[in-house]
Design a protein around this motif. Structure first.
Motif, PDB file in Angstrom:
ATOM      1  N   LEU A 424       2.509  -5.639 -10.026  1.00 43.78           N
ATOM      2  CA  LEU A 424       3.348  -5.900  -9.818  1.00 43.78           C
ATOM      3  C   LEU A 424       4.291  -3.951 -10.439  1.00 43.78           C
ATOM      4  CD1 LEU A 424       5.710  -8.258  -8.787  1.00 43.78           C
ATOM      5  CD2 LEU A 424       4.784  -6.985  -7.094  1.00 43.78           C
ATOM      6  N   LEU A 425       4.268  -4.622 -11.762  1.00 43.26           N
ATOM      7  CA  LEU A 425       3.989  -2.920 -12.225  1.00 43.26           C
ATOM      8  C   LEU A 425       3.088  -2.079 -12.249  1.00 43.26           C
ATOM      9  CD1 LEU A 425       6.120  -1.583 -14.247  1.00 43.26           C
ATOM     10  CD2 LEU A 425       4.221  -2.188 -16.048  1.00 43.26           C
ATOM     11  N   ALA A 426       1.893  -1.963 -11.715  1.00 42.40           N
ATOM     12  CA  ALA A 426       0.566  -1.094 -11.985  1.00 42.40           C
ATOM     13  C   ALA A 426       1.375  -0.607 -10.255  1.00 42.40           C
ATOM     14  CB  ALA A 426      -0.666  -1.715 -11.916  1.00 42.40           C
ATOM     15  N   LYS A 427       1.982  -1.451  -9.009  1.00 39.77           N
ATOM     16  CA  LYS A 427       1.835  -0.784  -8.375  1.00 39.77           C
ATOM     17  C   LYS A 427       3.416   0.253  -8.160  1.00 39.77           C
ATOM     18  CE  LYS A 427       2.731  -0.845  -3.505  1.00 39.77           C
ATOM     19  NZ  LYS A 427       2.392   0.041  -2.587  1.00 39.77           N
ATOM     20  N   TYR A 428       4.197  -0.291  -8.657  1.00 42.27           N
ATOM     21  CA  TYR A 428       5.967   0.379  -9.031  1.00 42.27           C
ATOM     22  C   TYR A 428       5.298   1.985  -9.519  1.00 42.27           C
ATOM     23  CZ  TYR A 428      10.323   1.937  -9.628  1.00 42.27           C
ATOM     24  OH  TYR A 428      11.553   2.780 -10.295  1.00 42.27           O
ATOM     25  N   LEU A 429       4.463   1.780 -10.294  1.00 42.26           N
ATOM     26  CA  LEU A 429       4.451   3.099 -10.989  1.00 42.26           C
ATOM     27  C   LEU A 429       3.503   4.025 -10.868  1.00 42.26           C
ATOM     28  CD1 LEU A 429       3.614   1.785 -14.850  1.00 42.26           C
ATOM     29  CD2 LEU A 429       5.519   2.780 -14.159  1.00 42.26           C
ATOM     30  N   LEU A 430       2.643   3.488 -10.344  1.00 50.17           N
ATOM     31  CA  LEU A 430       1.100   4.588  -8.626  1.00 50.17           C
ATOM     32  C   LEU A 430       1.872   4.442  -7.768  1.00 50.17           C
ATOM     33  CD1 LEU A 430      -2.255   2.838 -10.484  1.00 50.17           C
ATOM     34  CD2 LEU A 430      -0.474   4.822 -10.605  1.00 50.17           C
ATOM     35  N   ASN A 431       2.649   4.057  -7.133  1.00 53.22           N
ATOM     36  CA  ASN A 431       3.401   4.596  -5.735  1.00 53.22           C
ATOM     37  C   ASN A 431       3.687   6.237  -5.158  1.00 53.22           C
ATOM     38  OD1 ASN A 431       3.041   1.805  -3.466  1.00 53.22           O
ATOM     39  ND2 ASN A 431       4.788   2.680  -3.041  1.00 53.22           N
ATOM     40  N   ALA A 432       4.094   6.128  -6.035  1.00 55.86           N
ATOM     41  CA  ALA A 432       5.302   8.071  -5.737  1.00 55.86           C
ATOM     42  C   ALA A 432       4.382   8.492  -6.450  1.00 55.86           C
ATOM     43  CB  ALA A 432       6.095   8.321  -7.007  1.00 55.86           C
ATOM     44  N   PRO A 433       3.361   8.800  -6.994  1.00 51.53           N
ATOM     45  CA  PRO A 433       1.744   9.793  -7.541  1.00 51.53           C
ATOM     46  C   PRO A 433       1.190   9.928  -6.841  1.00 51.53           C
ATOM     47  CG  PRO A 433       2.556   8.422  -9.127  1.00 51.53           C
ATOM     48  CD  PRO A 433       3.779   7.955  -8.412  1.00 51.53           C
ATOM     49  N   LEU A 434       1.034   8.615  -6.297  1.00 51.68           N
ATOM     50  CA  LEU A 434       0.056   8.341  -5.132  1.00 51.68           C
ATOM     51  C   LEU A 434      -0.185   8.923  -3.669  1.00 51.68           C
ATOM     52  CD1 LEU A 434      -2.610   5.307  -6.105  1.00 51.68           C
ATOM     53  CD2 LEU A 434      -3.308   7.408  -6.579  1.00 51.68           C
ATOM     54  N   ILE A 435       1.203   8.988  -3.801  1.00 51.22           N
ATOM     55  CA  ILE A 435       2.125   9.574  -2.206  1.00 51.22           C
ATOM     56  C   ILE A 435       1.941  10.599  -2.332  1.00 51.22           C
ATOM     57  CG2 ILE A 435       3.830   9.634  -1.215  1.00 51.22           C
ATOM     58  CD1 ILE A 435       4.600   6.594  -1.222  1.00 51.22           C
ATOM     59  N   HIS A 436       1.691  11.699  -3.565  1.00 54.41           N
ATOM     60  CA  HIS A 436       2.398  12.845  -4.126  1.00 54.41           C
ATOM     61  C   HIS A 436       0.632  13.483  -3.541  1.00 54.41           C
ATOM     62  CE1 HIS A 436       6.200  12.794  -4.902  1.00 54.41           C
ATOM     63  NE2 HIS A 436       6.508  13.752  -4.443  1.00 54.41           N
ATOM     64  N   LEU A 437       0.270  12.388  -4.500  1.00 53.94           N
ATOM     65  CA  LEU A 437      -1.311  13.087  -4.218  1.00 53.94           C
ATOM     66  C   LEU A 437      -2.128  13.087  -2.841  1.00 53.94           C
ATOM     67  CD1 LEU A 437      -3.477  13.539  -6.611  1.00 53.94           C
ATOM     68  CD2 LEU A 437      -4.443  11.266  -6.530  1.00 53.94           C
ATOM     69  N   THR A 438      -2.443  11.984  -2.830  1.00 59.44           N
ATOM     70  CA  THR A 438      -2.430  12.289  -0.752  1.00 59.44           C
ATOM     71  C   THR A 438      -1.781  13.230  -0.148  1.00 59.44           C
ATOM     72  OG1 THR A 438      -1.528  10.452  -0.501  1.00 59.44           O
ATOM     73  CG2 THR A 438      -4.025   9.805  -1.624  1.00 59.44           C
TER      74      THR A 438
END
Length: 554
Positions: A424-438
């Motif tokens: 869950l921590l990995a999901k939370y930390l990566l959600n916004a950065p990956l949205i910006h990346l894609t």
């Protein structure tokens, strides 16, 4: 004679256990299927925005259900079965009657908490700064309050289901699950239809009716359980009257401590999916708006991912976990007996089943994602890219669920909590950065996949530490599954390319491509699996074609 009698009794008990397990598995599959089917006409009526309001409320509700029941139904069934086996029927009865009062109280508390926290939770999901923000917050608040009423009934209802299951009586649970879904769906579809087409209400009010349907469905389930409780009460009293063993005076506090040791790891696994989805609904809107999306477009993207695509992905996940988890009671028995060789073999079989079902399903969903969305969501055809990107999560979600069950089978269930929190921590930390990346909402789907990978990897590491699990057999069989799935994918892609080139772009054409493509995929994968011997060694059945003696390596 006594030995024969004991064997017959054991055989009868095992047959009853298998029948009960099959009954619950079948009821769960039917319930999931119904939960998928209604979504299509519902979304047609309320659109992606209405689905967004509905899904936001339901995710919070699922978390409150998990906290309010705390894994109690499964734990109660284990507890009741244990003390009944010891002949202490009155111990089981004391816990049930006391627990029913506590579950009723937690139901009231959780209802009040969700009802009054609804505005705060709605603000968490809907960021400000858009012209529609205030109306969206009001809509989500209303839908959350609509679903909160079901919390008054669900906890005591779950306690009673666990009680019946402890007596190896699976019928009441199975029938109440199915009837709950049927009553809920009928009320939902009729109520939403009347609101939209007869009274011309907005989608927010229609979504509130839809969430309130959970309370109506729970009433139907409670009615079934009350009927069975009254019908079987005399038989249960007679059973308790045969008690020979005098139960020790066990304090209720000790009984509840034992109950919670069963329940806590179970509730963590159950909460993982709604927690992943709450992370999405609390971060996707803001992240998408920061790259130029309107609130409406951002909310629709969230609905396409966590409602539409997730529901489709759950189909192969349910089949894979259902097949695999049927082996976990045997795993528990082998581990208890200290037979590590058998434990390793059973774990290997469980993982092979997961890969055998989910890998070809993922390939099929990727290749036919556009046609699937065109058929199921004709008003939202362009959103098929969300299913395309989210399809691989079927494999990782199934692996997560099964690995958690394996940990429970080898008595390492508490590590599930650590692994789930890390995911869950990995999901939370990566959600916004990956949205910006894609540049769109598919990044959140990739973050979910990574989160499940982290959690599953940690749990699998713990399994290898505990039972010295070898990778060789699983890797060998998985390689063969991948090769056959690739051949299947090539066949499906060729058929799809041929049909697309000659058919018009219509919903009916997409349906035909979907049916033919799925049929071709099933035939190719099944045929090659049987021919190679893979199906026989994975499924444990005497499946063969007329082909020499060649088998997949054992």
């Amino acid at each position: 004679m006594s030995t024969v009698s004991n064997k017959q009794s054991t055989s009868s008990g095992n047959a009853g256990f298998v029948r009960g397990t099959m009954l619950l598995s079948g009821a769960s599959l039917i319930s999931r299927a119904l939960g998928l089917i209604y979504l299509f006409p519902f979304q047609f009526m309320v659109g992606a925005t209405g689905i967004m309001f509905y899904t936001y409320a339901y995710n919070y509700y699922a978390i409150m259900i998990g906290l309010a029941t705390a894994g109690i139904p499964v734990a109660v069934s284990k507890f009741v079965a244990k003390y009944n086996a010891l002949g202490e029927y009155d111990t089981s009865e004391r816990l049930y009657r006391s627990g029913l009062k506590i579950m009723s109280l937690t139901g009231v508390v959780s209802f009040l908490a969700l009802f009054f926290l609804a505005p705060y939770l709605a603000h968490r999901a809907i960021p400000g700064g858009d012209v529609d923000s205030a109306s969206y917050v009001d809509a989500v608040t209303m839908t959350i309050r609509g679903v909160s009423f079901a919390l008054l009934l669900i906890p005591p209802m779950s306690m009673t289901r666990g009680y019946f299951q402890g007596y190896q009586s699976m019928g009441p649970t199975a029938i109440s699950q199915i009837l709950e879904q049927i009553v809920r769906i009928i009320f939902l579809l009729v109520g939403v239809s009347v609101a939209i087409y007869l009274f011309d209400s907005g989608v927010a009010f229609a979504a509130t009716i839809a969430t309130f349907s959970a309370f109506i469905g729970a009433i139907g389930s409670v009615a079934v359980l009350i009927y069975y409780f009254r019908k079987r009460s005399s038989g249960l009293q007679e059973l308790r009257a045969t008690q020979i063993v005098r139960s020790p005076d066990r304090p209720l506090t000790d009984l509840y401590k034992e109950l919670l040791t069963y329940a806590i790891p179970i509730v963590m696994v159950g909460l993982s999916t709604p927690l992943y989805q709450v992370i999405d609904q609390n971060t996707m809107n803001a992240a998408l708006q920061s790259i130029g999306y309107t609130l409406e477009a951002a909310g629709n993207a969230t609905a396409y991912l966590i409602a539409d695509s997730h529901k489709i992905v759950l189909i192969p996940v349910s089949v894979a976990t259902g097949l695999s988890l049927s082996a976990t009671p045997l795993l528990t028995a082998s581990f208890t007996q200290g037979d590590m060789r058998k434990v390793r073999a059973q774990i290997s079989q469980i993982y092979q089943l997961v890969f055998f079902v989910t890998i070809p399903a993922v390939v099929g969903m990727i290749l036919l994602s556009e046609e699937t969305f065109h058929v199921l969501f004709p008003k939202d055809q362009a959103a098929w890219v969300y299913l395309l990107s989210y399809a691989p999560s079927a494999l990782f979600l199934a692996l997560y669920s099964v690995t958690a069950a394996v940990l429970q089978g080898i008595n390492r269930q508490y590590f599930t909590i650590i692994a789930t929190l890390a995911g869950l921590l990995a999901k939370y930390l990566l959600n916004a950065p990956l949205i910006h990346l894609t540049g769109d909402g598919t990044g959140a789907g990739y973050a979910t996949i990574i989160g499940y990978l982290v959690a599953t990897g940690l749990m699998f590491f713990r399994i290898t530490q505990t039972v010295k699990f070898p990778f060789s057999t699983v890797l060998r069989r998985t390689s063969l599954i991948l090769i056959i799935s690739a051949m299947m994918g090539a066949g499906v892609a060729l058929v799809k390319w041929g049909m697309v080139s000659i058919l018009p772009e219509t919903t009916w054409a997409s349906l035909l491509i979907l049916i033919v493509g799925a049929a071709v995929g099933i035939v190719i994968f099944a045929g090659l699996s049987i021919w190679s011997g893979l199906a026989e060694v994975v499924l444990g059945r005497k499946i063969s074609l007329k082909r020499g003696r060649g088998h997949a390596s054992r």
